[in-house]
Design an enzyme around this catalytic site. Structure first.
Site, PDB file in Angstrom:
ATOM      1  N   ILE A  22      -6.114  10.905  -9.976  1.00 27.84           N
ATOM      2  CA  ILE A  22      -6.369  12.242  -9.448  1.00 27.84           C
ATOM      3  C   ILE A  22      -5.121  12.883  -8.862  1.00 27.84           C
ATOM      4  O   ILE A  22      -5.161  14.026  -8.414  1.00 27.84           O
ATOM      5  CB  ILE A  22      -7.491  12.209  -8.376  1.00 27.84           C
ATOM      6  N   GLY A  25       2.654  11.465  -7.042  1.00 28.42           N
ATOM      7  CA  GLY A  25       3.738  12.014  -6.244  1.00 28.42           C
ATOM      8  C   GLY A  25       5.046  11.323  -6.561  1.00 28.42           C
ATOM      9  O   GLY A  25       5.192  10.654  -7.588  1.00 28.42           O
ATOM     10  N   GLY A  26       5.987  11.471  -5.646  1.00 35.59           N
ATOM     11  CA  GLY A  26       7.310  10.916  -5.894  1.00 35.59           C
ATOM     12  C   GLY A  26       7.355   9.409  -5.829  1.00 35.59           C
ATOM     13  O   GLY A  26       8.224   8.786  -6.456  1.00 35.59           O
ATOM     14  N   MET A  27       6.445   8.790  -5.057  1.00 33.21           N
ATOM     15  CA  MET A  27       6.515   7.344  -4.866  1.00 33.21           C
ATOM     16  C   MET A  27       5.218   6.615  -5.206  1.00 33.21           C
ATOM     17  O   MET A  27       5.198   5.398  -5.269  1.00 33.21           O
ATOM     18  CB  MET A  27       6.884   7.031  -3.411  1.00 33.21           C
ATOM     19  N   GLU A  29       0.912   6.985  -7.006  1.00 37.11           N
ATOM     20  CA  GLU A  29      -0.127   7.752  -7.696  1.00 37.11           C
ATOM     21  C   GLU A  29      -1.461   7.410  -7.058  1.00 37.11           C
ATOM     22  O   GLU A  29      -1.635   6.328  -6.490  1.00 37.11           O
ATOM     23  CB  GLU A  29      -0.132   7.459  -9.200  1.00 37.11           C
ATOM     24  N   VAL A  30      -2.408   8.354  -7.129  1.00 40.20           N
ATOM     25  CA  VAL A  30      -3.681   8.210  -6.440  1.00 40.20           C
ATOM     26  C   VAL A  30      -4.816   8.222  -7.462  1.00 40.20           C
ATOM     27  O   VAL A  30      -4.828   9.042  -8.391  1.00 40.20           O
ATOM     28  CB  VAL A  30      -3.878   9.340  -5.413  1.00 40.20           C
ATOM     29  N   LYS A  45      -4.366   4.711  -3.301  1.00 45.20           N
ATOM     30  CA  LYS A  45      -2.982   5.111  -3.572  1.00 45.20           C
ATOM     31  C   LYS A  45      -2.185   3.874  -3.970  1.00 45.20           C
ATOM     32  O   LYS A  45      -2.155   2.884  -3.234  1.00 45.20           O
ATOM     33  CB  LYS A  45      -2.353   5.776  -2.347  1.00 45.20           C
ATOM     34  N   ASP A 139       6.533  14.755   6.439  1.00 45.87           N
ATOM     35  CA  ASP A 139       6.401  15.338   5.095  1.00 45.87           C
ATOM     36  C   ASP A 139       5.243  16.335   5.057  1.00 45.87           C
ATOM     37  O   ASP A 139       4.423  16.318   4.145  1.00 45.87           O
ATOM     38  CB  ASP A 139       6.193  14.219   4.067  1.00 45.87           C
TER      39      ASP A 139
END
Length: 651
Positions: A22, A25-27, A29-30, A45, A139
């Site tokens: 879903i 990101g940079g580091m 995935e979810v 995550k 962030d």
């Protein structure tokens, strides 16, 4: 962004069935996932593979779980669990329905300014909770603000959050998202809560104008703008902006942290004033104690579409001595007019001078540096301390600072890392710092018995452990849903990061009450105990049921009850003897009287006395004939002696 990912279809920790991806990101995935133990949808995550082997990123991932698991706010995404499986780390969190604020801005442009203020006020409340526990998010951006269907928000992704007392890394890069990073974060300075406030100011600016305040071709150029430039005042882009809201935005985006709102709660109160139509209070001066900014080894500046992802960014170097005073906003009229022309030129001249001085200084360093005689730095990582010292000194260097730290992957007494790195060039005679492993850290296992599974998971996460196997058992003593036992036991020493297995109480086991009616006492006891119940007599009665057999019971047969429940019963005394009429035997001879009494169920006893009646005739009896007496009663009969011998007594 949703769809199939490399984790789809896998099961983590034996309970989290991974569904579709879903987000990424940079580091990390979810994924959406199904928690088979608690029967609920969660989000998982998963760290991206390229970072899974990096101990710094792994440590940061664990820190996120431990830090956020203890934050209690309706506006912060809950963390449920975390773990390590098949070479990667994952965090299990609350599944939030809705969409992120960035998507809303991209779809609609500027959003309603009152709605934007409401969202920002809720984010402020979430940040107040984090800051109160000395945790800085680092962030804040619209991608990390989820707007739920009811309009309330959830702040997520504390992936680079850092507690104020945590250890600082020692490289010259920072993590963040260039478009939303604060000037001090871009420069690698110590961070305070006001860094999050600055980032939220940019989010609010973008929400009410539909545009980013700073944009450029790459992360470095955007970070420089954060440090050196001011964007147009919001009302220049959206003339409908309320001056009070604009003043809040500009206060939050002050370049100097000391000129921003002192706390997130001050900003929340100002937003509430605006929403209520009151004069806006701007709060006090900044007094939040600074936290060390965390840094990670550089992987290069990202550009293009990755600029909105959390990423490693080179620190933006600005000479503090040569930097011009930045332009100041006027909350009602935008920038100071003096800064629109001459200020820019002055800033450009000073920046050019600073750059020239830096180039000259760098050249002088290389020309006049005494370290011209350089050699290869030996690689001593993985060596024992003694071996490392020998190799360093044998190569013409000195051992510098020797520090130690726990490390799961490096044996105790061996070198974890060194600075400078092996294989690089350094001046002979210079010092090489080394970090020595203390081996795997062991800590006391917390006592989670008596807690719910969710409470136990949070406690274990906070202390650096993960939940292992979870089984369920019946218990007569522990309430259903609570932990009845754990392994390792409380206060035992165990490796930090290892798993703790839990046994969860299902409460008292229930069974079906057996039918004991009509059974003898021994048979009833055996049957009840075989089913897990006890029996106890509550009374006795006359009954047609044979004596010492059960007449009735409670609870009734077939009903449900906890195992161990006592079944009470009433026992039979047999048939009740209600009494019969005593035959009248007066005037009968002894033999006839005896037969009549015996046949009626009585016993008899004879006496004799002189009488005018014929000898052997019954002249009197007791009890009298026609009365009622219980069977078995003895009836006394008196027999006339007449003129002959008295008859024998019988019974």
């Amino acid at each position: 962004m949703s769809g199939q990912g490399p984790m789809t279809g896998r099961v983590l920790s034996g309970r989290y069935e991974i569904g579709e991806r879903i987000g990424i990101g940079g580091m990390a995935e979810v994924y959406s996932a199904h928690d088979t133990t608690l029967g609920r949808v969660v989000a998982v995550k998963v760290m991206l593979p390229q970072y899974a082997d990096d101990p710094d990123f792994a440590r940061r991932f664990r820190q996120e779980a431990a830090a956020v698991a203890n934050l209690q706010s309706p506006y912060i995404v809950n963390i449920y669990d975390w773990g390590h499986q098949d070479g990667t780390y994952f965090i299990v969190m609350e599944y939030v329905r809705g969409s992120d604020l960035k998507t809303a801005i991209l779809q609609r442009g500027a959003i309603n300014q009152r709605k934007a203020a409401e969202i920002a006020a809720q984010v402020c409340q979430a940040l107040s909770v984090a800051h109160a526990q000395d945790i800085i998010h680092r962030d804040i951006k619209p991608q990390n603000i989820m707007v739920q269907p009811d309009g309330n928000v959830k702040v997520m992704d504390f992936g680079i959050a850092r507690a104020k007392n945590s250890t600082s890394d020692k490289t010259q890069t920072v993590l963040g998202t260039a478009h939303y990073t604060s000037p001090e974060q871009a420069q690698g300075h110590d961070l305070t809560a006001t860094s999050d406030i600055y980032s939220l100011g940019i989010v609010l600016y973008e929400s009410v104008t539909g545009t980013l305040p700073f944009d450029g071709p790459d992360a470095v150029s955007v970070a420089l703008m954060q440090v050196q430039e001011f964007p147009p005042a919001p009302h220049e882009i959206n003339p409908d902006i309320d001056p009070a809201l604009e003043a809040i935005i500009l206060r939050a985006m002050e370049k100097d942290p000391n000129l921003r709102f002192a706390t997130a709660n001050d900003m929340r109160l100002a937003l509430n004033d605006y929403l209520a139509g009151r004069p806006v209070g701007m709060g006090g001066a900044n007094g939040f104690t600074s936290a060390q900014t965390s840094v990670i080894a550089p992987i290069g500046a990202a550009a293009g579409s990755m600029m909105d992802s959390t990423q490693v960014m080179p620190v933006t170097q600005v000479n503090p001595g040569g930097r011009t005073q930045p332009a100041r906003y006027n909350a009602s009229h935008g920038r100071d007019p003096e800064e629109d022309g001459g200020g820019k030129k002055k800033a450009g001249i000073i920046i050019a001078i600073v750059a020239a001085v830096a180039v000259i200084a760098l050249a002088c360093f290389f020309i006049f540096s005494p370290g011209g005689d350089k050699a290869d730095v030996p690689n001593v990582e993985g060596k024992t301390l003694e071996e490392a010292i020998q190799e360093i000194e044998g190569a013409g260097f000195e051992v510098g600072k020797t520090e130690s730290a726990h490390d799961d992957s490096v044996e105790s007494g061996h070198v974890i890392s060194q600075n400078p790195k092996g294989g690089t060039k350094a001046a002979k005679g210079s010092k090489i710092d080394i970090l020595i492993s203390q081996g795997t850290e062991e800590v006391s296992v917390p006592n989670v018995e008596g807690m719910t599974q969710e409470e136990a998971t949070r406690t274990l996460l906070k202390e650096g452990f993960v939940v292992g196997d979870v089984t369920n058992q019946y218990s007569n003593d522990v309430e259903a849903g609570k932990v009845m036992s754990q392994s390792p036991s409380a206060n035992m020493k165990a490796v930090k990061g290892s798993s703790v297995s839990l046994v969860i109480s299902q409460g008292k086991e229930q069974g079906t009450i057996p039918d004991l009616e009509g059974l003898s006492l021994d048979a009833a006891r055996s049957k009840a105990e075989a089913e897990g119940f006890l029996i106890s007599q509550s009374g006795s009665e006359f009954s047609d049921i044979p004596a010492n057999c059960i007449i009735r019971q409670f609870p009734s047969p077939g009903s449900k009850a906890d195992k161990g429940t006592t079944i009470t019963y009433v026992i039979s005394k047999g048939q009740e003897d209600k009494g019969v009429n005593v035959p009248n035997v007066v005037g009968q001879n002894v033999e006839s009287a005896a037969n009549m009494l015996t046949n009626a169920g009585f016993r008899y006893y004879t006496q004799s006395e002189p009488s005018s009646s014929p000898a052997g005739t019954v002249i009197r009896q007791s009890p009298n004939g026609g009365t009622t007496a219980n069977k078995g009663t003895t009836v006394t009969i008196v027999v006339s002696e007449g003129s002959g011998e008295s008859p024998d007594a019988g019974n």
